[in-house]
Structure formats: structure tokens, C-alpha cells
Write a protein that holds these residues in place. Structure first.
Motif, PDB file in Angstrom:
ATOM      1  N   MET A 141      19.204  -1.243   2.922  1.00  0.00           N
ATOM      2  CA  MET A 141      20.374  -0.548   3.434  1.00  0.00           C
ATOM      3  C   MET A 141      19.922   0.387   4.549  1.00  0.00           C
ATOM      4  N   ALA A 142      20.544   0.272   5.703  1.00  0.00           N
ATOM      5  CA  ALA A 142      20.176   1.104   6.848  1.00  0.00           C
ATOM      6  C   ALA A 142      21.415   1.798   7.413  1.00  0.00           C
ATOM      7  N   TRP A 143      21.385   3.098   7.404  1.00  0.00           N
ATOM      8  CA  TRP A 143      22.456   3.879   8.008  1.00  0.00           C
ATOM      9  C   TRP A 143      22.070   4.213   9.443  1.00  0.00           C
ATOM     10  N   HIS A 144      23.022   4.069  10.336  1.00  0.00           N
ATOM     11  CA  HIS A 144      22.876   4.452  11.737  1.00  0.00           C
ATOM     12  C   HIS A 144      23.885   5.583  11.947  1.00  0.00           C
ATOM     13  N   ASN A 145      23.399   6.805  12.031  1.00  0.00           N
ATOM     14  CA  ASN A 145      24.272   7.984  12.074  1.00  0.00           C
ATOM     15  C   ASN A 145      24.426   8.531  13.478  1.00  0.00           C
ATOM     16  N   GLY A 146      25.640   8.967  13.787  1.00  0.00           N
ATOM     17  CA  GLY A 146      25.926   9.595  15.070  1.00  0.00           C
ATOM     18  C   GLY A 146      25.811   8.659  16.251  1.00  0.00           C
ATOM     19  N   VAL A 147      26.177   7.390  16.058  1.00  0.00           N
ATOM     20  CA  VAL A 147      26.059   6.392  17.124  1.00  0.00           C
ATOM     21  C   VAL A 147      27.435   6.049  17.686  1.00  0.00           C
ATOM     22  N   LYS A 148      27.449   5.285  18.760  1.00  0.00           N
ATOM     23  CA  LYS A 148      28.696   4.906  19.435  1.00  0.00           C
ATOM     24  C   LYS A 148      28.968   3.417  19.298  1.00  0.00           C
ATOM     25  N   VAL A 149      30.242   3.080  19.317  1.00  0.00           N
ATOM     26  CA  VAL A 149      30.687   1.695  19.458  1.00  0.00           C
ATOM     27  C   VAL A 149      30.989   1.526  20.941  1.00  0.00           C
ATOM     28  N   THR A 150      30.219   0.687  21.637  1.00  0.00           N
ATOM     29  CA  THR A 150      30.378   0.590  23.085  1.00  0.00           C
ATOM     30  C   THR A 150      31.060  -0.692  23.543  1.00  0.00           C
ATOM     31  N   ALA A 151      31.208  -1.673  22.648  1.00  0.00           N
ATOM     32  CA  ALA A 151      31.894  -2.913  23.017  1.00  0.00           C
ATOM     33  C   ALA A 151      32.394  -3.600  21.754  1.00  0.00           C
ATOM     34  N   LEU A 152      33.426  -4.409  21.919  1.00  0.00           N
ATOM     35  CA  LEU A 152      33.996  -5.193  20.812  1.00  0.00           C
ATOM     36  C   LEU A 152      34.215  -6.615  21.279  1.00  0.00           C
ATOM     37  N   TRP A 153      34.113  -7.546  20.352  1.00  0.00           N
ATOM     38  CA  TRP A 153      34.345  -8.958  20.683  1.00  0.00           C
ATOM     39  C   TRP A 153      34.926  -9.660  19.468  1.00  0.00           C
ATOM     40  N   SER A 154      35.853 -10.574  19.705  1.00  0.00           N
ATOM     41  CA  SER A 154      36.371 -11.452  18.651  1.00  0.00           C
ATOM     42  C   SER A 154      36.925 -12.704  19.314  1.00  0.00           C
ATOM     43  N   ASN A 155      37.195 -13.710  18.493  1.00  0.00           N
ATOM     44  CA  ASN A 155      37.844 -14.916  19.004  1.00  0.00           C
ATOM     45  C   ASN A 155      38.845 -15.425  17.985  1.00  0.00           C
ATOM     46  N   HIS A 156      39.336 -16.624  18.186  1.00  0.00           N
ATOM     47  CA  HIS A 156      40.415 -17.163  17.361  1.00  0.00           C
ATOM     48  C   HIS A 156      39.962 -17.607  15.973  1.00  0.00           C
ATOM     49  N   GLU A 157      38.665 -17.668  15.724  1.00  0.00           N
ATOM     50  CA  GLU A 157      38.182 -18.096  14.418  1.00  0.00           C
ATOM     51  C   GLU A 157      38.459 -17.033  13.358  1.00  0.00           C
ATOM     52  N   ARG A 158      38.606 -17.477  12.148  1.00  0.00           N
ATOM     53  CA  ARG A 158      38.935 -16.575  11.042  1.00  0.00           C
ATOM     54  C   ARG A 158      37.816 -15.546  10.822  1.00  0.00           C
ATOM     55  N   SER A 159      38.183 -14.286  10.785  1.00  0.00           N
ATOM     56  CA  SER A 159      37.264 -13.171  10.503  1.00  0.00           C
ATOM     57  C   SER A 159      36.001 -13.222  11.345  1.00  0.00           C
ATOM     58  N   ASN A 160      36.156 -13.454  12.635  1.00  0.00           N
ATOM     59  CA  ASN A 160      35.009 -13.507  13.538  1.00  0.00           C
ATOM     60  C   ASN A 160      35.129 -12.382  14.555  1.00  0.00           C
ATOM     61  N   ALA A 161      34.647 -11.209  14.164  1.00  0.00           N
ATOM     62  CA  ALA A 161      34.708 -10.037  15.036  1.00  0.00           C
ATOM     63  C   ALA A 161      33.354  -9.339  15.005  1.00  0.00           C
ATOM     64  N   ARG A 180      26.774   1.647   8.158  1.00  0.00           N
ATOM     65  CA  ARG A 180      25.778   1.026   7.272  1.00  0.00           C
ATOM     66  C   ARG A 180      25.687  -0.436   7.657  1.00  0.00           C
ATOM     67  N   ILE A 181      24.486  -0.843   8.062  1.00  0.00           N
ATOM     68  CA  ILE A 181      24.275  -2.203   8.547  1.00  0.00           C
ATOM     69  C   ILE A 181      23.199  -2.864   7.691  1.00  0.00           C
ATOM     70  N   GLU A 182      23.531  -4.041   7.181  1.00  0.00           N
ATOM     71  CA  GLU A 182      22.585  -4.834   6.398  1.00  0.00           C
ATOM     72  C   GLU A 182      22.569  -6.246   6.965  1.00  0.00           C
ATOM     73  N   SER A 183      21.385  -6.781   7.215  1.00  0.00           N
ATOM     74  CA  SER A 183      21.232  -8.140   7.762  1.00  0.00           C
ATOM     75  C   SER A 183      22.099  -8.325   9.006  1.00  0.00           C
ATOM     76  N   ASN A 184      22.130  -7.302   9.846  1.00  0.00           N
ATOM     77  CA  ASN A 184      22.890  -7.284  11.099  1.00  0.00           C
ATOM     78  C   ASN A 184      24.403  -7.388  10.905  1.00  0.00           C
ATOM     79  N   ARG A 185      24.895  -7.068   9.717  1.00  0.00           N
ATOM     80  CA  ARG A 185      26.339  -7.059   9.436  1.00  0.00           C
ATOM     81  C   ARG A 185      26.793  -5.640   9.128  1.00  0.00           C
ATOM     82  N   LEU A 186      27.916  -5.274   9.702  1.00  0.00           N
ATOM     83  CA  LEU A 186      28.523  -3.977   9.421  1.00  0.00           C
ATOM     84  C   LEU A 186      29.156  -4.030   8.036  1.00  0.00           C
TER      85      LEU A 186
END
Length: 72
Positions: free
Chosen positions: A1-21, A60-66
């Protein structure tokens, strides 16, 4: 388990596939947890709010997943 504290969200991406963000958080692309559609949707809403307001997040990011996020 890795916490990344005090960071920014600088970009977002998604497409038409189910739960792909993704968000660019703390210098890397992170896939939003997609075990449940609602979780992915809620992460998209929270990260969009954080990005639009230039707010800090604790993520909290695990295996590159939020897995968990707090927006300040």
C-alpha cells in the motif's frame, strides 16, 4: 500500500469502454479501480473536482491502480 500525499491530478482520460478511466497523479498514469462501476465513476468525479480546483489530493495507489482518494 502506497500513499501519495499532497499531490495533484494534472490530467484525466477515459473512453467508451466500461469503467476505463485514468488520472495522471503524482507523475504517472493511474487506472481507477474498476471492480465496481460506481467506484470508477466516483473516482472520475473526485479527480475532476480536484483537477478543476487545482486541489491537493492524498491517493492510495496499489499496482498502479487508484484505490482510495481524499481531496482537500
Amino acid at each position: 500500500m502506497a500513499w501519495h500525499n499532497g499531490v495533484k491530478v494534472t490530467a484525466l482520460w477515459s473512453n467508451h469502454e466500461r469503467s476505463n478511466a485514468w488520472g495522471y497523479i503524482d507523475g504517472g498514469w493511474r487506472k481507477f479501480e474498476d471492480d465496481h462501476d460506481d467506484a470508477c465513476t466516483n473516482f472520475a468525479i473526485l479527480t475532476a473536482h480536484a483537477k478543476a480546483g487545482n486541489r491537493n489530493v492524498n491517493a492510495r495507489i496499489e499496482s498502479n491502480r487508484l484505490k482510495e482518494i481524499y481531496v482537500w
